[in-house]
Design an enzyme around this catalytic site. Structure first.
Site, short mmCIF file in Angstrom:
data_model
loop_
_atom_site.label_atom_id
_atom_site.label_comp_id
_atom_site.label_asym_id
_atom_site.label_seq_id
_atom_site.Cartn_x
_atom_site.Cartn_y
_atom_site.Cartn_z
N LYS A 1 24.85 24.30 -9.13
CA LYS A 1 24.63 22.93 -8.42
C LYS A 1 23.84 23.31 -7.24
CE LYS A 1 28.53 20.10 -9.83
NZ LYS A 1 27.91 18.97 -10.32
N ARG B 1 33.76 17.73 -19.64
CA ARG B 1 33.77 17.06 -21.18
C ARG B 1 34.38 18.49 -22.07
NH1 ARG B 1 28.26 14.61 -20.96
NH2 ARG B 1 28.92 14.65 -18.66
N1 BES Z 1 32.29 17.31 -11.60
C1 BES Z 1 31.06 16.87 -11.99
C2 BES Z 1 30.71 15.42 -11.87
C3 BES Z 1 30.57 14.96 -10.32
C4 BES Z 1 29.47 15.05 -9.48
C5 BES Z 1 31.81 14.44 -9.54
C6 BES Z 1 29.33 14.72 -8.37
C7 BES Z 1 31.61 14.09 -8.36
C8 BES Z 1 30.48 14.17 -7.92
C9 BES Z 1 30.58 17.14 -13.35
O1 BES Z 1 31.06 18.20 -13.91
C10 BES Z 1 29.13 17.30 -13.58
O2 BES Z 1 28.51 18.43 -12.84
N2 BES Z 1 28.60 16.32 -14.35
C11 BES Z 1 27.09 16.44 -14.47
C12 BES Z 1 26.95 15.96 -15.90
C13 BES Z 1 25.53 16.21 -16.31
C14 BES Z 1 24.94 17.77 -16.24
C15 BES Z 1 25.22 15.59 -17.62
C16 BES Z 1 26.54 15.27 -13.66
O3 BES Z 1 27.22 14.41 -13.14
O4 BES Z 1 25.51 15.64 -12.71
ZN ZN Z 2 29.81 19.93 -13.59
#
Ligand code: BES
Ligand code: ZN
Ligand code: ZN
Length: 499
Positions: free
Chosen positions: A279, A353
């Site tokens: 990230k 997931r």
């Molecule tokens: N933990 C994150 C989701 C998240 C992002 C929660 C920002 C709170 C704030 C999750 O694991 C994630 O990174 N999801 C990705 C999925 C994508 C790669 C399909 C997302 O939402 O960007």
């Molecule tokens: Zn994630």
């Protein structure tokens, strides 16, 4: 935890016997006249309240909090604005009480609330008592564990008394509120705890003892145990961290053995760096909140046991950290889930997931009545409903109706999204059964749920995405900056109503 020492009780008491630092009185904008006990009190004290209102010092706008100093055993009368009658609701009342507590916390140790004045002329006394108590206890929450300086300056109210006209016993309501608020605030504590402290092992050690005195049984699986069970997706995600994974399984039996359990599964990623799909700043900040679903689940079962609710409940919480290492799982890997399905990894940041896939498949084996998962699954939940409401999806209409009803009663807003089969196409993989993201990048919340649906078999199931509502950027009403404890109140209401 600051809040643990706040206690709430209710009693019938005439106003001149109140000896607290403050007495809260609520007013609807159109109804600032005095009546009953208050009118009598005002007349006996030189019209101190009515003249303050007449001087236009207080208009009862939503958010107004005005103190009148009374140099008697009762030190201050605090007028709280509830706004206009037609915009009044139980949420307005709850946030108004919470805001007043926040404003008074420095200097006021004991506080009374003239309960009837907060009903807006419409709320039932029992519900009012419960929701006002919750408002105080959630609003007063503060996370101070990692502060070393000026700790003595962080003050809180210690005793809250609900003053009633009726003299009805409201102990059940205040007890429920205290137990639920404690569950919310403990969830907030853990969500706020930094990831170098709240590791999977640390949380599992904590969970081992949860509700031990209330009949909760705990099973904890370490990395070997998880490997033995062939939870390939969970293991894959966990591989890149020195902080080894734990699977926490808690069981509470409050109903007949013959009654199928309800299973709550919670995502417990103690820090989500994104893995090799790291990230970028600032999105990597706050990723300690990625364990919020699991912590809500754990504290729900604890509260449920404390209240001796007549349900059978199992909580399954996989905890791990999504990190970068030579051993990390990578895009293009194919992992095999607990139910035998193969998953092609297209993005290591869609890790929630994967750990849930194994936990859900494990849950389905228990042949429960329903499975509900709570997860900070997507950032896309932000564009869907913002901070106002939590999106959820369900395979079963009855379950979805129950969640909607619990939402109304708990005051935690949710909104259902569809699980239409059209979405299934975009997670088909060329090499494995499915892939962990849609490369079209659309409808993130629904795609996440569509992926998870593959692991619950025929069991009625709902997925609740708290990606956004797990965290608050504001310190207002019942909210404090940081973890919110999202879904604890919702789950408690759902279980309370369960038939
Ligand atoms: N933990 C994150 C989701 C998240 C992002 C929660 C920002 C709170 C704030 C999750 O694991 C994630 O990174 N999801 C990705 C999925 C994508 C790669 C399909 C997302 O939402 O960007
Ligand atoms: Zn994630
Ligand atoms: Zn995550």
């Amino acid at each position: 935890m600051e809040n643990q020492s706040v206690s709430v009780r209710s009693m019938k008491c005439s106003l001149d016997k109140v000896k607290d630092n403050a007495l809260l009185i609520g007013f609807i904008k159109e109804k600032t006249g005095l009546s009953g006990e208050l009118k009598k009190f005002d007349a006996e004290h030189g019209n101190i309240v009515s003249s303050f209102i007449r001087d236009n010092s207080f208009k009862a706008e939503k958010g107004d909090v005005k103190s009148i100093y009374i140099n008697k055993s009762l030190k201050n009368i605090v007028l709280v604005g509830l706004g206009e009658q037609d915009k009044f609701s139980i949420s307005v009342m709850q946030n108004a009480v919470a805001d007043a507590c926040k404003k008074l916390r420095n200097g006021v140790e004991s506080l009374s609330i003239l309960l009837g004045s907060f009903s807006g002329g419409v709320l039932d006394e029992k519900e009012l008592a419960e929701k006002a108590s919750l408002g105080c206890l959630m609003g007063l929450y503060k996370f101070t564990e990692f502060k070393t300086k000026d700790k003595d300056k962080i003050k809180s109210i210690r005793q809250i008394t609900l003053i009633t006209d009726s003299g009805h016993n409201l102990e059940k309501e205040t007890e429920y509120a205290a137990i639920v608020a404690e569950a919310v605030n403990k969830t907030r504590d853990f969500v706020n705890t930094p990831p170098n402290v709240a590791t999977p092992e640390h949380i599992a050690d904590y969970a081992k003892n949860i509700g031990k005195n209330f009949g909760i049984k705990a099973k904890i699986f370490d990395e070997n145990g998880i490997a033995k069970m062939k939870m390939g997706c969970f293991l894959g995600v966990a591989r890149g961290s020195v902080n080894k994974p734990r699977l926490v399984v808690l069981e509470y039996n409050g109903a007949a053995k013959s009654k199928k359990p309800i299973v709550i599964v919670g995502k417990g990623v103690t820090f989500d760096s994104g893995g090799l799909n790291v990230k970028p700043y600032p999105y990597i900040l706050n990723m300690k909140d990625d364990k919020g679903g699991a912590l809500a689940a754990i504290h729900t079962i604890e509260a449920c046991a404390k209240l001796r609710m007549p349900v059978n409940l199992v909580v399954i919480a996989p905890f791990c950290e999504n990190m970068i290492d030579a051993a990390s799982y990578r895009p293009d890997d194919v992992l095999t889930a607990y139910n035998g399905m193969t998953v092609e990894i297209k993005n290591t940041d869609a890790e929630g997931r994967l750990i849930l896939a194994d936990a859900l498949a494990y849950a389905a084996e228990l042949k429960p009545e329903v499975i509900i998962d709570i997860a900070t699954l997507t950032g896309a939940s932000m564009v869907t409903l913002g901070y106002v409401a939590t999106p959820f999806l369900a395979t079963d209409e009855k379950l979805s109706e129950k969640i909607k009803s619990a939402s109304k009663k708990s005051l935690e807003k949710v909104w259902e999204l569809p699980l239409w089969p059209e979405f299934e196409e975009s997670i088909k993989s060329d090499v494995a059964d499915i892939k962990n993201i849609s490369e079209e990048g659309d409808a993130g919340v629904i795609i996440g749920a569509t992926f998870l649906k593959n692991f619950v078999g025929e069991v009625p199931w709902a997925h609740i995405d708290i990606g956004t509502t797990v965290w608050s950027k504001v310190d207002k009403g019942i909210l404090t900056k940081g973890g919110t404890g999202a879904t604890v109140r919702l789950m408690m209401e759902l279980l309370r109503e369960w038939k």
